[in-house]
Design a protein around this motif. Structure first.
Motif, PDB file in Angstrom:
ATOM      1  N   LYS A  40       0.821  -1.209   0.000  1.00 28.94           N
ATOM      2  CA  LYS A  40       0.000   0.000   0.000  1.00 28.94           C
ATOM      3  C   LYS A  40       0.859   1.265   0.000  1.00 28.94           C
ATOM      4  O   LYS A  40       1.878   1.337   0.665  1.00 28.94           O
ATOM      5  N   LYS A  41       0.411   2.268  -0.746  1.00 25.02           N
ATOM      6  CA  LYS A  41       1.050   3.581  -0.726  1.00 25.02           C
ATOM      7  C   LYS A  41       0.348   4.398   0.351  1.00 25.02           C
ATOM      8  O   LYS A  41      -0.864   4.604   0.293  1.00 25.02           O
ATOM      9  N   TRP A  42       1.097   4.847   1.322  1.00 27.47           N
ATOM     10  CA  TRP A  42       0.526   5.538   2.477  1.00 27.47           C
ATOM     11  C   TRP A  42       0.542   7.046   2.283  1.00 27.47           C
ATOM     12  O   TRP A  42       1.541   7.615   1.848  1.00 27.47           O
ATOM     13  N   PRO A  43      -0.558   7.739   2.639  1.00 30.24           N
ATOM     14  CA  PRO A  43      -0.571   9.203   2.550  1.00 30.24           C
ATOM     15  C   PRO A  43       0.289   9.858   3.628  1.00 30.24           C
ATOM     16  O   PRO A  43       0.724  10.979   3.483  1.00 30.24           O
ATOM     17  N   LEU A  44       0.520   9.146   4.725  1.00 30.89           N
ATOM     18  CA  LEU A  44       1.367   9.645   5.819  1.00 30.89           C
ATOM     19  C   LEU A  44       2.555   8.706   5.967  1.00 30.89           C
ATOM     20  O   LEU A  44       2.402   7.493   5.882  1.00 30.89           O
ATOM     21  N   ASN A  45       3.713   9.267   6.230  1.00 36.82           N
ATOM     22  CA  ASN A  45       4.837   8.382   6.520  1.00 36.82           C
ATOM     23  C   ASN A  45       4.684   7.879   7.959  1.00 36.82           C
ATOM     24  O   ASN A  45       3.867   8.405   8.728  1.00 36.82           O
ATOM     25  N   GLU A  48       4.776  10.602  10.726  1.00 39.36           N
ATOM     26  CA  GLU A  48       3.583  11.443  10.745  1.00 39.36           C
ATOM     27  C   GLU A  48       2.391  10.689  11.351  1.00 39.36           C
ATOM     28  O   GLU A  48       1.640  11.232  12.154  1.00 39.36           O
ATOM     29  N   TYR A  52       0.175  11.778  14.731  1.00 35.03           N
ATOM     30  CA  TYR A  52      -1.291  11.902  14.761  1.00 35.03           C
ATOM     31  C   TYR A  52      -1.903  10.935  15.770  1.00 35.03           C
ATOM     32  O   TYR A  52      -2.844  11.267  16.482  1.00 35.03           O
ATOM     33  N   GLY A  74      -8.562   5.212   6.982  1.00 35.27           N
ATOM     34  CA  GLY A  74      -8.292   6.054   5.831  1.00 35.27           C
ATOM     35  C   GLY A  74      -9.524   6.796   5.347  1.00 35.27           C
ATOM     36  O   GLY A  74      -9.521   7.396   4.286  1.00 35.27           O
ATOM     37  N   ARG A  76     -12.286   9.654   4.935  1.00 31.76           N
ATOM     38  CA  ARG A  76     -12.247  11.112   4.971  1.00 31.76           C
ATOM     39  C   ARG A  76     -13.220  11.623   6.030  1.00 31.76           C
ATOM     40  O   ARG A  76     -14.200  10.949   6.368  1.00 31.76           O
TER      41      ARG A  76
END
Length: 110
Positions: A40-45, A48, A52, A74, A76
């Motif tokens: 998976k490509k994560w929006p947050l490293n 980060e 959170y 994930g 919104r």
């Protein structure tokens, strides 16, 4: 997944606590979870995400549960705000959420 202690008496806090617990349990049952997460490509490293997550644990119960739900799924904010119990399917190996038009959430037309 971390242990969630909900001391709030609001129905919304209980809803998010139950929903988060069910999602976590369903994800743990998924045999291919590790493979999927690795691809998976994560929006947050990871750093980060950790920040959170730490901030969420310092918040009030209802805020903490919503933030953790958003982080772990994930989802919104606008979709979580309009989420109804009937929109969540936890009976399958991979939990799913159905985004439907309702009085809170309006979906764009094609």
């Amino acid at each position: 997944m971390p242990e969630i202690n909900c001391r709030s008496s609001t129905p919304l806090a209980y809803f998010y606590a139950a929903l988060l617990a069910q999602f976590c349990a369903a994800l743990d049952r998924n045999k291919k979870r590790e493979e999927q997460l690795a691809k998976k490509k994560w929006p947050l490293n990871p750093e980060e995400f950790r920040k959170y997550e730490e901030a969420a644990h310092k918040a009030e119960d209802h805020v903490r549960l919503l933030l953790l739900f958003l982080l772990y799924t994930g989802c919104r904010v606008s979709d979580a705000y309009g989420l109804e119990v009937r929109d969540v399917n936890l009976t399958e190996n991979i939990p799913t959420m159905y985004l439907r038009h309702n009085s809170i959430r309006r979906l764009d037309k094609d």
